[in-house]
Design an enzyme around this catalytic site. Structure first.
Site, PDB file in Angstrom:
ATOM      1  N   ARG A  25       0.820  -1.209   0.000  1.00 52.05           N
ATOM      2  CA  ARG A  25       0.000   0.000   0.000  1.00 52.05           C
ATOM      3  C   ARG A  25       0.861   1.269   0.000  1.00 52.05           C
ATOM      4  O   ARG A  25       0.529   2.266   0.655  1.00 52.05           O
ATOM      5  CB  ARG A  25      -0.935   0.023   1.212  1.00 52.05           C
ATOM      6  N   ARG A  29      -2.685   7.428   1.577  1.00 51.54           N
ATOM      7  CA  ARG A  29      -3.000   8.676   2.283  1.00 51.54           C
ATOM      8  C   ARG A  29      -1.892   9.228   3.165  1.00 51.54           C
ATOM      9  O   ARG A  29      -1.927  10.393   3.551  1.00 51.54           O
ATOM     10  CB  ARG A  29      -4.274   8.489   3.120  1.00 51.54           C
ATOM     11  N   ARG A  38      -5.463  12.561  -5.353  1.00 51.30           N
ATOM     12  CA  ARG A  38      -6.743  11.938  -5.031  1.00 51.30           C
ATOM     13  C   ARG A  38      -7.859  12.985  -5.049  1.00 51.30           C
ATOM     14  O   ARG A  38      -8.953  12.738  -5.543  1.00 51.30           O
ATOM     15  CB  ARG A  38      -6.625  11.291  -3.653  1.00 51.30           C
ATOM     16  N   ASP A  75      -7.436  -1.612  -7.341  1.00 49.65           N
ATOM     17  CA  ASP A  75      -7.941  -2.283  -6.151  1.00 49.65           C
ATOM     18  C   ASP A  75      -8.383  -3.689  -6.502  1.00 49.65           C
ATOM     19  O   ASP A  75      -8.623  -3.993  -7.673  1.00 49.65           O
ATOM     20  CB  ASP A  75      -9.103  -1.503  -5.522  1.00 49.65           C
ATOM     21  N   TYR A 149     -16.056  -9.982   0.299  1.00 52.84           N
ATOM     22  CA  TYR A 149     -16.693  -8.673   0.103  1.00 52.84           C
ATOM     23  C   TYR A 149     -17.963  -8.790  -0.725  1.00 52.84           C
ATOM     24  O   TYR A 149     -18.949  -8.095  -0.481  1.00 52.84           O
ATOM     25  CB  TYR A 149     -15.719  -7.703  -0.584  1.00 52.84           C
TER      26      TYR A 149
HETATM   27  O1  1CP Z   1       0.160   1.091  -3.115  1.00 55.14           O
HETATM   28  C1  1CP Z   1      -0.652   0.174  -3.267  1.00 55.14           C
HETATM   29  O2  1CP Z   1      -0.497  -0.940  -2.762  1.00 55.14           O
HETATM   30  C2  1CP Z   1      -1.814   0.556  -4.128  1.00 55.14           C
HETATM   31  C3  1CP Z   1      -2.730  -0.422  -4.669  1.00 55.14           C
HETATM   32  C4  1CP Z   1      -3.717  -1.130  -3.753  1.00 55.14           C
HETATM   33  C5  1CP Z   1      -3.710  -2.494  -3.451  1.00 55.14           C
HETATM   34  C6  1CP Z   1      -2.613  -3.501  -3.786  1.00 55.14           C
HETATM   35  C7  1CP Z   1      -4.899  -0.584  -3.183  1.00 55.14           C
HETATM   36  C8  1CP Z   1      -5.310   0.835  -3.214  1.00 55.14           C
HETATM   37  N1  1CP Z   1      -5.626  -1.615  -2.646  1.00 55.14           N
HETATM   38  C9  1CP Z   1      -4.911  -2.783  -2.770  1.00 55.14           C
HETATM   39  C10 1CP Z   1      -5.303  -4.136  -2.373  1.00 55.14           C
HETATM   40  C11 1CP Z   1      -6.483  -4.354  -1.506  1.00 55.14           C
HETATM   41  N2  1CP Z   1      -7.690  -3.671  -1.485  1.00 55.14           N
HETATM   42  C12 1CP Z   1      -6.564  -5.415  -0.577  1.00 55.14           C
HETATM   43  C13 1CP Z   1      -5.497  -6.453  -0.382  1.00 55.14           C
HETATM   44  C14 1CP Z   1      -4.343  -5.966   0.405  1.00 55.14           C
HETATM   45  C15 1CP Z   1      -4.610  -5.654   1.856  1.00 55.14           C
HETATM   46  O3  1CP Z   1      -5.008  -6.571   2.587  1.00 55.14           O
HETATM   47  O4  1CP Z   1      -4.374  -4.503   2.234  1.00 55.14           O
HETATM   48  C16 1CP Z   1      -7.827  -5.330   0.051  1.00 55.14           C
HETATM   49  C17 1CP Z   1      -8.359  -6.235   1.142  1.00 55.14           C
HETATM   50  C18 1CP Z   1      -8.528  -4.235  -0.529  1.00 55.14           C
HETATM   51  C19 1CP Z   1      -9.909  -3.800  -0.242  1.00 55.14           C
HETATM   52  C20 1CP Z   1      -9.933  -2.373   0.151  1.00 55.14           C
HETATM   53  N3  1CP Z   1      -9.819  -1.344  -0.728  1.00 55.14           N
HETATM   54  C21 1CP Z   1      -9.970  -1.833   1.440  1.00 55.14           C
HETATM   55  C22 1CP Z   1      -9.975  -2.627   2.727  1.00 55.14           C
HETATM   56  C23 1CP Z   1     -11.316  -2.739   3.325  1.00 55.14           C
HETATM   57  C24 1CP Z   1     -11.271  -3.617   4.557  1.00 55.14           C
HETATM   58  O5  1CP Z   1     -12.029  -4.605   4.617  1.00 55.14           O
HETATM   59  O6  1CP Z   1     -10.462  -3.351   5.452  1.00 55.14           O
HETATM   60  C25 1CP Z   1      -9.943  -0.435   1.325  1.00 55.14           C
HETATM   61  C26 1CP Z   1     -10.026   0.586   2.424  1.00 55.14           C
HETATM   62  C27 1CP Z   1      -9.826  -0.145  -0.067  1.00 55.14           C
HETATM   63  C28 1CP Z   1      -9.664   1.191  -0.690  1.00 55.14           C
HETATM   64  C29 1CP Z   1      -8.287   1.492  -1.125  1.00 55.14           C
HETATM   65  N4  1CP Z   1      -7.565   0.724  -2.019  1.00 55.14           N
HETATM   66  C30 1CP Z   1      -6.343   1.295  -2.252  1.00 55.14           C
HETATM   67  C31 1CP Z   1      -6.289   2.486  -1.448  1.00 55.14           C
HETATM   68  C32 1CP Z   1      -5.135   3.453  -1.399  1.00 55.14           C
HETATM   69  C33 1CP Z   1      -7.503   2.593  -0.751  1.00 55.14           C
HETATM   70  C34 1CP Z   1      -7.939   3.711   0.186  1.00 55.14           C
HETATM   71  C35 1CP Z   1      -8.734   4.738  -0.582  1.00 55.14           C
HETATM   72  C36 1CP Z   1      -8.256   6.133  -0.312  1.00 55.14           C
HETATM   73  O7  1CP Z   1      -8.154   6.516   0.841  1.00 55.14           O
HETATM   74  O8  1CP Z   1      -7.968   6.891  -1.255  1.00 55.14           O
END
Ligand code: 1CP
Length: 344
Positions: A25, A29, A38, A75, A149
């Site tokens: 990640r 943020r 963003r 994502d 999900y």
């Molecule tokens: O730098 C990077 O790694 C960017 C790419 C990336 C990746 C690999 C994002 C951006 N998301 C993910 C994978 C992801 N998304 C996973 C697997 C990895 C992990 O366990 O962290 C999962 C479970 C998600 C689902 C997801 N998307 C969540 C989690 C929800 C939960 O159940 O806890 C969230 C909050 C997101 C949104 C998201 N995806 C990525 C970002 C930067 C964000 C936050 C959005 C923002 O604030 O702008």
């Protein structure tokens, strides 16, 4: 002839010292430049589907910290979106999918690659400017994690809705998993065709499954994805991340066909070394909280991982994603520490 990225070398079993480093990640943020881009994009999904801006945030952490890899900004939940389930990200509470639970017969698998085309364009734009010695990592969620999900409609403690459906209606759940496997193969091969050097499969919720569930819903679908992607792209390494699997990382490593395994911070790297064949790359596994706290807690965590992993194919990383409250200067300190000499 271009230099092979260090991550690719480690994933073919080579020991590289100091180990290459990137951060789960890493675009996010905690970075002021991310927050700015963003804001320009509007919603999180608008950012994912606007290739110029997504490529920009993919590159930001590599530029700032000189990391050894970029990870595509997208994502795991673009798969349900591409299959026709509605996905929104609500500020401060994460993803919301509807309708949920969803049945595979309500989904349309015929337009996945077409709907994901902007994401493949992000890969193309990023690869065009990323230095050749830096790897570009593509990814998808593992079918089990994506299904949690799609069934619950949101992140859920213990993932009871999906676990319950898998036990009560295994055939129906299997049909959903099969559809996610097909879509994930399209997602990954589209990223590879566009220039991804490595792909990673995130099974963030593998740890909630029991023994049979882990075999059937974590190992088997990941093995199908790996087989099918490797049939088309035998030279592209694949990393698996069975978060929370504990001692089951051994079975995951041997049975899925992945080239490397990412380890979460709860499993000592010493144990991972014993569970996983010595030729396989291990990635990990600093507690992200040590990166938030910084100072001696950070240094000690880094040093102990480096000491244990010396002589093994290793990619330095956190044991899960970086959190928004992480001070930027601690990331720079981490990278310097990994690349510096380790005091015995
Ligand atoms: O730098 C990077 O790694 C960017 C790419 C990336 C990746 C690999 C994002 C951006 N998301 C993910 C994978 C992801 N998304 C996973 C697997 C990895 C992990 O366990 O962290 C999962 C479970 C998600 C689902 C997801 N998307 C969540 C989690 C929800 C939960 O159940 O806890 C969230 C909050 C997101 C949104 C998201 N995806 C990525 C970002 C930067 C964000 C936050 C959005 C923002 O604030 O702008």
């Amino acid at each position: 002839v271009s230099e092979r990225a260090k991550l690719v070398r480690v994933l073919s079993g080579e020991v590289v010292e100091p180990p290459p480093v990137w951060i789960m990640r890493q675009a996010g943020r905690y970075l002021p430049e991310y927050r700015k881009t963003r804001e320009k994009a509007g919603s999180f999904l608008d950012l994912c589907f606007t290739p110029e801006l997504a490529a920009e945030v993919t590159l930001q952490p590599v530029r700032r910290f000189d990391l050894d890899a970029a990870i595509l900004f997208s994502d795991i939940l673009v798969i349900p979106l591409a299959l026709g389930q509605s996905v929104r990200f609500e500020e401060g509470q994460g993803p919301v999918l509807s309708p949920a639970p969803i049945d595979s017969v309500a989904l349309d698998p015929s337009r996945v690659a077409e709907k994901l085309a902007p994401i493949f364009e992000t890969v193309r734009l990023t690869r065009a400017v990323l230095p050749r010695d830096k790897a570009l990592i593509g990814f998808c969620g593992a079918p089990w994690t994506v299904a949690t999900y799609m069934i619950a409609g949101r992140g859920s403690a213990e993932h009871l809705p999906a676990r319950r459906l898998a036990l009560e209606e295994p055939a129906r759940f299997q049909a959903l998993i099969d559809m996610i496997v097909d879509a994930s193969v399209d997602y990954l091969t589209g990223q590879i065709d566009a220039g991804a050097d490595i792909v990673k499969i995130f099974d963030s919720w593998a740890g909630v499954l029991d023994a049979e569930g882990f075999e059937r819903w974590a190992i088997t679908p990941v093995r199908s994805i790996v087989e099918r992607v490797k049939a088309m792209h035998p030279r592209v390494p694949i990393i698996g991340f069975p978060r929370g699997a504990g001692a089951r990382v051994g079975a995951f490593a041997r049975e899925t066909g992945v080239d490397g395994v990412a380890i979460d911070w709860t499993l000592p790297m010493r144990d991972a070394c014993e569970l996983v064949p010595a030729s396989m790359a291990l990635q990990g596994n600093l507690d992200p909280l040590r990166l938030v706290v910084g100072g001696a807690a950070l240094d000690a965590g880094v040093d102990s991982i480096l000491r244990v992993m010396r002589g093994r194919p290793h990619i330095f990383n956190l044991g899960h994603g970086i959190t928004p409250d992480t001070p930027v200067e601690n990331v720079a300190r981490l990278v310097a520490r990994v690349r510096g000499k380790v005091a015995d």
